[in-house]
Design a protein around this motif. Structure first.
Motif, PDB file in Angstrom:
ATOM      1  N   ASN A  75       1.258  59.952  60.232  1.00 18.49           N
ATOM      2  CA  ASN A  75       2.602  60.420  59.933  1.00 18.49           C
ATOM      3  C   ASN A  75       3.587  59.636  60.805  1.00 18.49           C
ATOM      4  O   ASN A  75       3.727  59.898  61.998  1.00 18.49           O
ATOM      5  N   VAL A  76       4.284  58.687  60.193  1.00 22.22           N
ATOM      6  CA  VAL A  76       5.156  57.806  60.970  1.00 22.22           C
ATOM      7  C   VAL A  76       6.319  58.567  61.589  1.00 22.22           C
ATOM      8  O   VAL A  76       6.873  58.154  62.608  1.00 22.22           O
ATOM      9  N   LYS A  77       6.697  59.704  60.996  1.00 26.76           N
ATOM     10  CA  LYS A  77       7.817  60.477  61.532  1.00 26.76           C
ATOM     11  C   LYS A  77       7.397  61.385  62.685  1.00 26.76           C
ATOM     12  O   LYS A  77       8.229  62.035  63.298  1.00 26.76           O
ATOM     13  N   ALA A  78       6.089  61.438  62.936  1.00 27.60           N
ATOM     14  CA  ALA A  78       5.595  62.275  64.041  1.00 27.60           C
ATOM     15  C   ALA A  78       4.820  61.433  65.042  1.00 27.60           C
ATOM     16  O   ALA A  78       3.850  61.884  65.630  1.00 27.60           O
ATOM     17  N   LEU A  97      -7.266  52.200  30.451  1.00 30.58           N
ATOM     18  CA  LEU A  97      -8.593  51.671  30.131  1.00 30.58           C
ATOM     19  C   LEU A  97      -9.719  52.592  30.574  1.00 30.58           C
ATOM     20  O   LEU A  97     -10.883  52.357  30.242  1.00 30.58           O
ATOM     21  N   LEU A  98      -9.384  53.647  31.312  1.00 26.92           N
ATOM     22  CA  LEU A  98     -10.385  54.595  31.792  1.00 26.92           C
ATOM     23  C   LEU A  98     -10.613  55.697  30.756  1.00 26.92           C
ATOM     24  O   LEU A  98      -9.702  56.029  29.991  1.00 26.92           O
ATOM     25  N   PRO A  99     -11.814  56.299  30.729  1.00 29.52           N
ATOM     26  CA  PRO A  99     -12.121  57.321  29.725  1.00 29.52           C
ATOM     27  C   PRO A  99     -11.547  58.690  30.088  1.00 29.52           C
ATOM     28  O   PRO A  99     -12.266  59.698  30.181  1.00 29.52           O
ATOM     29  N   HIS A 100     -10.221  58.756  30.266  1.00 27.05           N
ATOM     30  CA  HIS A 100      -9.609  59.980  30.779  1.00 27.05           C
ATOM     31  C   HIS A 100      -9.665  61.140  29.781  1.00 27.05           C
ATOM     32  O   HIS A 100      -9.484  62.292  30.164  1.00 27.05           O
ATOM     33  N   ALA A 101      -9.923  60.858  28.523  1.00 25.66           N
ATOM     34  CA  ALA A 101     -10.017  61.931  27.536  1.00 25.66           C
ATOM     35  C   ALA A 101     -11.316  62.722  27.680  1.00 25.66           C
ATOM     36  O   ALA A 101     -11.393  63.886  27.280  1.00 25.66           O
ATOM     37  N   THR A 102     -12.337  62.091  28.243  1.00 25.25           N
ATOM     38  CA  THR A 102     -13.655  62.740  28.364  1.00 25.25           C
ATOM     39  C   THR A 102     -14.100  62.943  29.808  1.00 25.25           C
ATOM     40  O   THR A 102     -14.985  63.758  30.074  1.00 25.25           O
ATOM     41  N   THR A 103     -13.515  62.198  30.743  1.00 28.51           N
ATOM     42  CA  THR A 103     -13.923  62.260  32.148  1.00 28.51           C
ATOM     43  C   THR A 103     -12.682  62.401  33.026  1.00 28.51           C
ATOM     44  O   THR A 103     -11.804  61.533  32.983  1.00 28.51           O
ATOM     45  N   PRO A 104     -12.577  63.464  33.815  1.00 28.11           N
ATOM     46  CA  PRO A 104     -11.394  63.634  34.660  1.00 28.11           C
ATOM     47  C   PRO A 104     -11.193  62.456  35.613  1.00 28.11           C
ATOM     48  O   PRO A 104     -12.127  62.038  36.300  1.00 28.11           O
ATOM     49  N   ILE A 105      -9.979  61.939  35.625  1.00 27.77           N
ATOM     50  CA  ILE A 105      -9.607  60.854  36.534  1.00 27.77           C
ATOM     51  C   ILE A 105      -8.730  61.450  37.633  1.00 27.77           C
ATOM     52  O   ILE A 105      -7.697  62.068  37.350  1.00 27.77           O
ATOM     53  N   VAL A 106      -9.156  61.273  38.866  1.00 29.53           N
ATOM     54  CA  VAL A 106      -8.453  61.854  40.014  1.00 29.53           C
ATOM     55  C   VAL A 106      -7.778  60.739  40.797  1.00 29.53           C
ATOM     56  O   VAL A 106      -8.420  59.750  41.168  1.00 29.53           O
ATOM     57  N   ALA A 107      -6.487  60.883  41.035  1.00 27.02           N
ATOM     58  CA  ALA A 107      -5.734  59.899  41.807  1.00 27.02           C
ATOM     59  C   ALA A 107      -5.725  60.305  43.277  1.00 27.02           C
ATOM     60  O   ALA A 107      -5.425  61.454  43.607  1.00 27.02           O
ATOM     61  N   ASN A 108      -6.063  59.367  44.151  1.00 27.39           N
ATOM     62  CA  ASN A 108      -6.031  59.589  45.590  1.00 27.39           C
ATOM     63  C   ASN A 108      -4.709  59.055  46.127  1.00 27.39           C
ATOM     64  O   ASN A 108      -4.342  57.905  45.851  1.00 27.39           O
ATOM     65  N   LEU A 109      -3.988  59.868  46.891  1.00 30.98           N
ATOM     66  CA  LEU A 109      -2.636  59.529  47.336  1.00 30.98           C
ATOM     67  C   LEU A 109      -2.620  59.054  48.786  1.00 30.98           C
ATOM     68  O   LEU A 109      -3.205  59.701  49.658  1.00 30.98           O
ATOM     69  N   TYR A 110      -1.885  57.942  49.015  1.00 30.63           N
ATOM     70  CA  TYR A 110      -1.675  57.437  50.375  1.00 30.63           C
ATOM     71  C   TYR A 110      -0.181  57.267  50.615  1.00 30.63           C
ATOM     72  O   TYR A 110       0.530  56.643  49.808  1.00 30.63           O
ATOM     73  N   ALA A 111       0.303  57.806  51.731  1.00 28.95           N
ATOM     74  CA  ALA A 111       1.699  57.620  52.139  1.00 28.95           C
ATOM     75  C   ALA A 111       1.791  57.872  53.633  1.00 28.95           C
ATOM     76  O   ALA A 111       0.821  58.293  54.268  1.00 28.95           O
ATOM     77  N   CYS A 112       2.981  57.632  54.185  1.00 26.52           N
ATOM     78  CA  CYS A 112       3.145  57.747  55.633  1.00 26.52           C
ATOM     79  C   CYS A 112       4.109  58.843  56.067  1.00 26.52           C
ATOM     80  O   CYS A 112       4.371  59.006  57.255  1.00 26.52           O
ATOM     81  N   ASP A 113       4.682  59.571  55.120  1.00 28.35           N
ATOM     82  CA  ASP A 113       5.450  60.756  55.475  1.00 28.35           C
ATOM     83  C   ASP A 113       5.445  61.707  54.282  1.00 28.35           C
ATOM     84  O   ASP A 113       5.090  61.335  53.166  1.00 28.35           O
ATOM     85  N   ALA A 114       5.827  62.945  54.527  1.00 29.21           N
ATOM     86  CA  ALA A 114       5.716  63.989  53.509  1.00 29.21           C
ATOM     87  C   ALA A 114       6.590  63.704  52.294  1.00 29.21           C
ATOM     88  O   ALA A 114       6.194  63.975  51.149  1.00 29.21           O
ATOM     89  N   ASP A 115       7.779  63.157  52.510  1.00 25.25           N
ATOM     90  CA  ASP A 115       8.668  62.853  51.386  1.00 25.25           C
ATOM     91  C   ASP A 115       8.049  61.809  50.462  1.00 25.25           C
ATOM     92  O   ASP A 115       8.148  61.909  49.235  1.00 25.25           O
ATOM     93  N   GLU A 116       7.423  60.803  51.066  1.00 25.95           N
ATOM     94  CA  GLU A 116       6.782  59.748  50.273  1.00 25.95           C
ATOM     95  C   GLU A 116       5.586  60.299  49.500  1.00 25.95           C
ATOM     96  O   GLU A 116       5.360  59.952  48.342  1.00 25.95           O
ATOM     97  N   GLY A 126      -3.942  65.057  59.133  1.00 25.71           N
ATOM     98  CA  GLY A 126      -5.136  65.889  59.143  1.00 25.71           C
ATOM     99  C   GLY A 126      -5.580  66.339  60.516  1.00 25.71           C
ATOM    100  O   GLY A 126      -6.565  67.074  60.636  1.00 25.71           O
ATOM    101  N   GLN A 127      -4.871  65.943  61.564  1.00 27.72           N
ATOM    102  CA  GLN A 127      -5.246  66.359  62.918  1.00 27.72           C
ATOM    103  C   GLN A 127      -4.381  67.497  63.438  1.00 27.72           C
ATOM    104  O   GLN A 127      -4.588  67.976  64.544  1.00 27.72           O
ATOM    105  N   ASP A 128      -3.427  67.943  62.637  1.00 28.49           N
ATOM    106  CA  ASP A 128      -2.525  69.018  63.055  1.00 28.49           C
ATOM    107  C   ASP A 128      -2.422  70.029  61.926  1.00 28.49           C
ATOM    108  O   ASP A 128      -1.989  69.684  60.827  1.00 28.49           O
ATOM    109  N   PRO A 129      -2.809  71.294  62.159  1.00 29.60           N
ATOM    110  CA  PRO A 129      -2.797  72.286  61.089  1.00 29.60           C
ATOM    111  C   PRO A 129      -1.427  72.464  60.444  1.00 29.60           C
ATOM    112  O   PRO A 129      -1.324  72.579  59.218  1.00 29.60           O
ATOM    113  N   ALA A 130      -0.388  72.491  61.249  1.00 30.88           N
ATOM    114  CA  ALA A 130       0.951  72.703  60.708  1.00 30.88           C
ATOM    115  C   ALA A 130       1.351  71.561  59.780  1.00 30.88           C
ATOM    116  O   ALA A 130       1.901  71.784  58.692  1.00 30.88           O
ATOM    117  N   MET A 131       1.074  70.318  60.204  1.00 32.29           N
ATOM    118  CA  MET A 131       1.415  69.176  59.369  1.00 32.29           C
ATOM    119  C   MET A 131       0.579  69.158  58.098  1.00 32.29           C
ATOM    120  O   MET A 131       1.070  68.831  57.007  1.00 32.29           O
TER     121      MET A 131
END
Length: 305
Positions: free
Chosen positions: A133-136, A89-108, A142-147
């Motif tokens: 990061n539930v595994k750490a 239902l969004l006008p994705h053909a004319t306006t870029p739609i960006v999905a924001n991702l939420y998860a609790c580990d890198a695999d997810e 975002g608080q650890d450069p390596a992660m």
């Protein structure tokens, strides 16, 4: 002179630099009564997880001087329902739609990126590295450069041809260090910044004003912090930066572009006036003409020291 407000951002052509900030504009459809969604440079939808989330208990929003605190807890319908019921239902053909991702580990995160990268109509993926990061042991990515670097790499590998944006947290000692790590990990662009951690209390009830006690501070109160972070990050990395934090006018937009940003996201201002993003997009070319700015490429990063 006719001002040109269009920009190119990590492979995307935007008609103007005005995007919406995740979590402040719903899935985009909720704001259609207040303006033409196609007039915006892009729409960043609220954070999506693999499965639906109910979020935190109430109360989860509290007004503060020049801003607000939120502890929504990333309530969302889940990626499957979004792709089935919202995205078409969004006008994705004319306006870029960006999905924001939420998860609790890198695999997810990687799995979620794989699902969204296959979806026609999703223009880019924005990774919320403020997630724990539930595994750490619960430390935010975002608080650890390596992660942060490893997470950017994991998402990039599953993103296909979709640009990957990494959304930086200001709740760190050195945001530049995190920015560099994310770019080295493969981030095509950086969103700067997420909310500042804060809290509010009620002296009469002697209770916190948020059920979660702490939440994310946003709004005009954090604009100076966001401006500083964007300036620092733009000077440190070559990847384009999308600025967010307290932006509520076309003048604010040009301030962030002046220090180096390619685009901006409108967030808390949408709660004050739901037509804010549309009004700013309409006002920006006229302001550019007033200031003698023909195009944003020439203006970007032209701050004098």
């Amino acid at each position: 002179m006719s001002a040109n407000a269009s920009v190119r951002l990590a492979g995307l052509a935007l008609k103007n630099p005005i995007l919406t900030a995740s979590g402040t504009f719903g899935y985009g459809l909720e704001f259609a009564p207040y303006g033409d969604l196609q007039a915006l440079g892009g729409i960043v939808v609220k954070g999506l997880s693999l499965k639906p989330r109910l979020g935190n208990p109430m109360p989860r929003i509290a007004e503060t001087p020049c801003g607000m605190l939120n502890a929504i807890g990333l309530q969302n319908c889940g990626v499957e329902k979004f792709l089935r019921d919202k995205l078409p239902l969004l006008p994705h053909a004319t306006t870029p739609i960006v999905a924001n991702l939420y998860a609790c580990d890198a695999d997810e995160f990687a799995e979620l990126a794989g699902v969204l990268s296959a979806a026609e109509g999703v223009a880019a993926l924005e990774v919320n590295i403020s997630c724990p990061n539930v595994k750490a042991g619960g430390i935010a990515f975002g608080q650890d450069p390596a992660m942060a670097g490893r997470l950017a790499e994991a998402v990039k590998k599953r993103a296909g041809d979709k640009p990957v944006w990494v959304k930086l947290s200001p709740n760190v000692t050195d945001i530049v260090e995190i920015a560099r790590a994310a770019v080295l990990g493969g981030a095509d662009a950086l969103t700067c910044i997420n909310t500042l951690t804060g809290m509010a209390v009620d002296i009469r009830t002697r209770r916190p004003r948020l059920a979660n006690v702490i939440g994310g501070l946003s709004g005009p109160a954090i604009k100076p912090v966001a401006l500083r972070c964007v300036w620092q990050v733009c000077r440190a990395v070559s990847a384009p930066v999308i600025a967010v934090g307290g932006i509520s006018s076309a003048e604010d937009v040009l301030e962030f572009i002046l220090v180096g940003a390619h685009a901006v996201q409108i967030g808390t201002a949408n709660f004050m006036r739901p037509d804010t993003a549309f009004r700013i997009a309409e006002r920006l070319p006229a302001l550019m003409e007033e200031l003698g700015v023909e195009n944003l490429d020439a203006y970007r990063g032209s701050l004098s020291s």
